[in-house]
Scaffold this motif. Structure first.
Motif, PDB file in Angstrom:
ATOM      1  N   MET A 192       0.984  -1.233   0.254  1.00  0.00           N
ATOM      2  CA  MET A 192      -0.134   0.087  -0.030  1.00  0.00           C
ATOM      3  C   MET A 192       0.748   1.320   0.012  1.00  0.00           C
ATOM      4  SD  MET A 192      -3.031  -1.182   2.680  1.00  0.00           S
ATOM      5  CE  MET A 192      -1.847  -2.062   4.018  1.00  0.00           C
ATOM      6  N   PRO A 193       0.795   2.053  -0.976  1.00  0.00           N
ATOM      7  CA  PRO A 193       1.790   3.236  -1.158  1.00  0.00           C
ATOM      8  C   PRO A 193       1.878   4.198   0.004  1.00  0.00           C
ATOM      9  CG  PRO A 193       0.764   2.878  -3.192  1.00  0.00           C
ATOM     10  CD  PRO A 193      -0.119   1.798  -2.358  1.00  0.00           C
ATOM     11  N   LEU A 194       0.576   4.726   0.288  1.00  0.00           N
ATOM     12  CA  LEU A 194       0.703   5.783   1.540  1.00  0.00           C
ATOM     13  C   LEU A 194       1.013   5.251   2.816  1.00  0.00           C
ATOM     14  CD1 LEU A 194       0.201   8.593   2.162  1.00  0.00           C
ATOM     15  CD2 LEU A 194      -2.372   8.007   2.394  1.00  0.00           C
ATOM     16  N   PRO A 195       0.509   3.882   3.255  1.00  0.00           N
ATOM     17  CA  PRO A 195       1.026   3.635   4.605  1.00  0.00           C
ATOM     18  C   PRO A 195       2.531   3.266   4.572  1.00  0.00           C
ATOM     19  CG  PRO A 195      -1.086   2.624   4.046  1.00  0.00           C
ATOM     20  CD  PRO A 195      -0.628   3.230   2.533  1.00  0.00           C
ATOM     21  N   THR A 196       2.872   2.666   3.478  1.00  0.00           N
ATOM     22  CA  THR A 196       4.195   2.536   3.293  1.00  0.00           C
ATOM     23  C   THR A 196       5.147   3.637   3.276  1.00  0.00           C
ATOM     24  OG1 THR A 196       4.057   0.676   1.801  1.00  0.00           O
ATOM     25  CG2 THR A 196       6.191   1.663   1.820  1.00  0.00           C
ATOM     26  N   ALA A 197       4.727   4.994   2.914  1.00  0.00           N
ATOM     27  CA  ALA A 197       5.696   6.206   3.036  1.00  0.00           C
ATOM     28  C   ALA A 197       5.530   6.547   4.569  1.00  0.00           C
ATOM     29  CB  ALA A 197       5.021   7.130   1.874  1.00  0.00           C
ATOM     30  N   VAL A 198       4.423   6.350   5.081  1.00  0.00           N
ATOM     31  CA  VAL A 198       4.264   6.762   6.519  1.00  0.00           C
ATOM     32  C   VAL A 198       5.195   5.994   7.405  1.00  0.00           C
ATOM     33  CG1 VAL A 198       2.797   6.992   8.785  1.00  0.00           C
ATOM     34  CG2 VAL A 198       1.833   7.514   6.196  1.00  0.00           C
ATOM     35  N   MET A 199       5.200   4.677   7.201  1.00  0.00           N
ATOM     36  CA  MET A 199       6.054   3.629   7.840  1.00  0.00           C
ATOM     37  C   MET A 199       7.426   3.750   7.667  1.00  0.00           C
ATOM     38  SD  MET A 199       3.882   2.248   9.599  1.00  0.00           S
ATOM     39  CE  MET A 199       5.130   1.111  10.786  1.00  0.00           C
ATOM     40  N   LEU A 200       7.790   4.207   6.287  1.00  0.00           N
ATOM     41  CA  LEU A 200       9.291   4.630   5.987  1.00  0.00           C
ATOM     42  C   LEU A 200       9.944   5.866   6.942  1.00  0.00           C
ATOM     43  CD1 LEU A 200      11.914   3.723   4.370  1.00  0.00           C
ATOM     44  CD2 LEU A 200      10.760   5.481   2.610  1.00  0.00           C
ATOM     45  N   THR A 201       8.851   6.856   7.017  1.00  0.00           N
ATOM     46  CA  THR A 201       9.266   8.018   7.745  1.00  0.00           C
ATOM     47  C   THR A 201       9.437   7.551   9.431  1.00  0.00           C
ATOM     48  OG1 THR A 201       7.813   9.401   6.451  1.00  0.00           O
ATOM     49  CG2 THR A 201       8.547  10.299   8.509  1.00  0.00           C
ATOM     50  N   LEU A 202       8.616   6.935   9.808  1.00  0.00           N
ATOM     51  CA  LEU A 202       8.606   6.232  11.276  1.00  0.00           C
ATOM     52  C   LEU A 202       9.979   5.439  11.337  1.00  0.00           C
ATOM     53  CD1 LEU A 202       4.949   5.363  12.039  1.00  0.00           C
ATOM     54  CD2 LEU A 202       6.129   7.257  13.025  1.00  0.00           C
ATOM     55  N   LEU A 203      10.465   4.750  10.246  1.00  0.00           N
ATOM     56  CA  LEU A 203      11.418   3.810  10.405  1.00  0.00           C
ATOM     57  C   LEU A 203      12.662   4.794  10.674  1.00  0.00           C
ATOM     58  CD1 LEU A 203      12.763   1.137  10.292  1.00  0.00           C
ATOM     59  CD2 LEU A 203      13.256   1.459   7.804  1.00  0.00           C
ATOM     60  N   GLY A 204      12.777   5.972  10.109  1.00  0.00           N
ATOM     61  CA  GLY A 204      13.928   6.846  10.338  1.00  0.00           C
ATOM     62  C   GLY A 204      13.897   7.459  11.472  1.00  0.00           C
ATOM     63  N   ALA A 205      12.849   7.792  12.280  1.00  0.00           N
ATOM     64  CA  ALA A 205      12.461   8.593  13.190  1.00  0.00           C
ATOM     65  C   ALA A 205      12.765   7.549  14.536  1.00  0.00           C
ATOM     66  CB  ALA A 205      10.833   9.165  13.377  1.00  0.00           C
ATOM     67  N   ILE A 206      12.108   6.441  14.535  1.00  0.00           N
ATOM     68  CA  ILE A 206      12.589   5.512  15.689  1.00  0.00           C
ATOM     69  C   ILE A 206      13.965   4.943  15.671  1.00  0.00           C
ATOM     70  CG2 ILE A 206      11.673   3.423  17.010  1.00  0.00           C
ATOM     71  CD1 ILE A 206       9.728   5.903  17.050  1.00  0.00           C
ATOM     72  N   GLY A 207      14.264   4.625  14.513  1.00  0.00           N
ATOM     73  CA  GLY A 207      15.533   3.918  14.409  1.00  0.00           C
ATOM     74  C   GLY A 207      16.825   4.909  14.448  1.00  0.00           C
ATOM     75  N   PHE A 208      16.677   6.061  14.170  1.00  0.00           N
ATOM     76  CA  PHE A 208      17.693   7.136  14.560  1.00  0.00           C
ATOM     77  C   PHE A 208      17.558   7.921  15.963  1.00  0.00           C
ATOM     78  CE2 PHE A 208      19.019   6.351  10.621  1.00  0.00           C
ATOM     79  CZ  PHE A 208      20.592   6.589  10.239  1.00  0.00           C
ATOM     80  N   ALA A 209      16.373   7.771  16.499  1.00  0.00           N
ATOM     81  CA  ALA A 209      16.092   8.212  17.925  1.00  0.00           C
ATOM     82  C   ALA A 209      16.963   7.462  18.974  1.00  0.00           C
ATOM     83  CB  ALA A 209      14.670   8.133  18.198  1.00  0.00           C
ATOM     84  N   THR A 210      17.267   6.022  18.485  1.00  0.00           N
ATOM     85  CA  THR A 210      18.078   5.622  19.506  1.00  0.00           C
ATOM     86  C   THR A 210      19.546   5.636  19.785  1.00  0.00           C
ATOM     87  OG1 THR A 210      18.524   3.626  17.742  1.00  0.00           O
ATOM     88  CG2 THR A 210      16.373   3.415  19.025  1.00  0.00           C
ATOM     89  N   VAL A 211      20.085   6.412  18.587  1.00  0.00           N
ATOM     90  CA  VAL A 211      21.371   6.690  18.540  1.00  0.00           C
ATOM     91  C   VAL A 211      21.990   7.511  19.722  1.00  0.00           C
ATOM     92  CG1 VAL A 211      23.211   7.634  17.283  1.00  0.00           C
ATOM     93  CG2 VAL A 211      21.557   6.467  15.964  1.00  0.00           C
ATOM     94  N   PRO A 212      21.459   8.600  20.238  1.00  0.00           N
ATOM     95  CA  PRO A 212      22.062   9.319  21.138  1.00  0.00           C
ATOM     96  C   PRO A 212      21.908   8.674  22.618  1.00  0.00           C
ATOM     97  CG  PRO A 212      20.373  10.910  20.009  1.00  0.00           C
ATOM     98  CD  PRO A 212      20.317   9.269  19.570  1.00  0.00           C
TER      99      PRO A 212
END
Length: 416
Positions: free
Chosen positions: A317-337
């Motif tokens: 599903m194109p739109l939900p995929t775009a949303v989850m891709l954004t969340l992947l970047g946000a949650i994934g890199f929020a772990t770094v600090p």
């Protein structure tokens, strides 16, 4: 962001350097020097991540499978480990400016080799040469950046260095994907080599010569500090949590094109969404780690596998995929600090080596994540299988987070 914890300790080498009235340049010169350092960070971040947006083009040109092309990402990440653990200690006793110049020279040569590679094997070698600069550049560069400014501006100076890495992900990777589609993937690596030359020229012209760190523990004791159980647990957590995210992201371009149905020109814009999520995650994760680092790591380690599995679930599903891709970047890199702060908190007396080693742990995790995802693809499990392997890795990392938390509670509990 990643080395801020180090800067607040009274024994910080950077702090002692900046406290010397003659060691810090004027504000204008410091800003120019930080810009030169940030350009180097931009180039290094770009060379690691840009290939994720060009996987199909690289595989086609070098006549290999997508899974084999993905190993160019994993090979780079794996080569960061010896670069950080072996090369950084050798360079810590030299003036930081000269150490960083040598590392940038490796970076330029490696990317030029990648751009001109006649086959897959030479391309792989170029990636390894470029990767040798990665860990040492950020480990040594963070301490140097802090030494360039007064005490009240140290965190901002370190943030300026890592801003280059962030911009590489937010803007550089999508732009690289676009340029690669228009002019060929080799043009992207020539541009990155040019960025390295620009950073090297700026480093030579604008960064002042400062003394090596004066307050380091003997090298053997620094490695002993890294062998502490809590440090080793933290490094393993870093590798597993971030490796799961990166293993998923590496193969997201063929997923978006062949499963979700996006066209090739749409992929760079989708990577912009990932970059926006990354930027937001860095800011949110940094603030959370400043207040409650262990809680931040725990909560984010719970959310990350859910987001990765969610991406695989909605991939058609194109739109939900775009949303989850954004969340992947946000949650994934929020772990770094939080992950960085935890390592530095337990590696007292070996801050620079610990910083470089934790960067190596991030990249070792990348190698593990990419390798598992590539194996799943090679076994014929489909383009959504990297989301399963990625979630599995992060769940193992979550188990380590919980185990370390329980061990700390038992150790701090009053005796009965």
């Amino acid at each position: 962001m990643a080395i801020v914890t180090q800067l607040n300790t009274p024994t910080s080498p950077a702090a002692s350097a900046a406290s010397d009235p003659g060691s810090a340049p004027t504000t204008g010169k410091a800003a120019a020097a930080l810009l030169a350092l940030s350009i180097g960070g931009f180039g290094i971040g770009l060379t690691e991540f840009v290939i994720a947006g060009l996987l199909t083009e690289v595989a086609t040109d070098l006549e290999v499978t997508v899974s084999q092309a993905g190993r160019l990402v994993g090979g780079y990440a794996l080569a960061v480990v010896p670069g950080a653990v072996a090369i950084t200690p050798l360079l810590m006793r030299r003036p930081p400016k000269y150490a960083l110049a040598l590392l940038l020279a490796f970076f330029v040569v490696g990317n030029a080799l990648s751009a001109s590679a006649p086959n897959y094997e030479v391309m792989f070698a170029g990636r390894i040469v470029a990767a040798l600069a990665h860990g040492g550049y950020f480990g040594i560069g963070a301490v140097l950046a802090a030494a360039l400014v007064p005490a009240h501006r140290k965190a901002s100076a370190v943030a300026a260095l890592f801003a280059g890495l962030t911009v590489a992900n937010v803007l550089g990777v999508p732009a690289g994907a676009f340029v690669g589609q228009q002019f060929g993937w080799r043009s992207v690596f020539w541009i990155i080599a040019g960025v390295g030359i620009l950073a090297l020229a700026g480093l030579i012209a604008l960064v002042p010569r400062t003394r090596p760190e004066q307050n380091q523990l003997p090298l053997r004791q620094q490695f002993r500090a890294l062998a502490r159980p809590q440090v080793l647990t933290s490094l393993a957590t870093t590798a597993l949590v971030f490796g799961g995210m990166f293993g998923t992201f590496t193969y997201v371009e063929p997923l978006l094109r062949d499963v979700t149905g996006y066209s090739a020109p749409a992929v760079p814009w989708l990577l912009v969404l990932f970059g926006v999520g990354l930027l937001a995650g860095n800011l949110i994760g940094g603030r959370a780690a400043d207040k409650h680092p262990d809680n931040a790591v725990l909560v984010l380690s719970i959310l990350l596998p859910a987001v990765i599995l969610g991406l695989g679930a909605v991939a058609t599903m194109p739109l939900p995929t775009a949303v989850m891709l954004t969340l992947l970047g946000a949650i994934g890199f929020a772990t770094v600090p939080g992950l960085q702060a935890r390592v530095l908190r337990h590696a007292t007396g070996a801050a620079t080596l610990a910083s470089a080693t934790n960067i190596a742990a991030f990249n070792l995790g990348n190698t593990i994540g990419v390798s598992l995802a590539g194996a799943a693809l090679a076994a014929g499990h489909g383009l959504r299988s990297p989301t399963v392997t990625g979630a599995a890795l992060t769940l193992v990392g979550l188990a380590l987070v919980v185990a370390a938390r329980l061990a700390t509670r038992r150790r701090n509990a009053p005796p009965r």
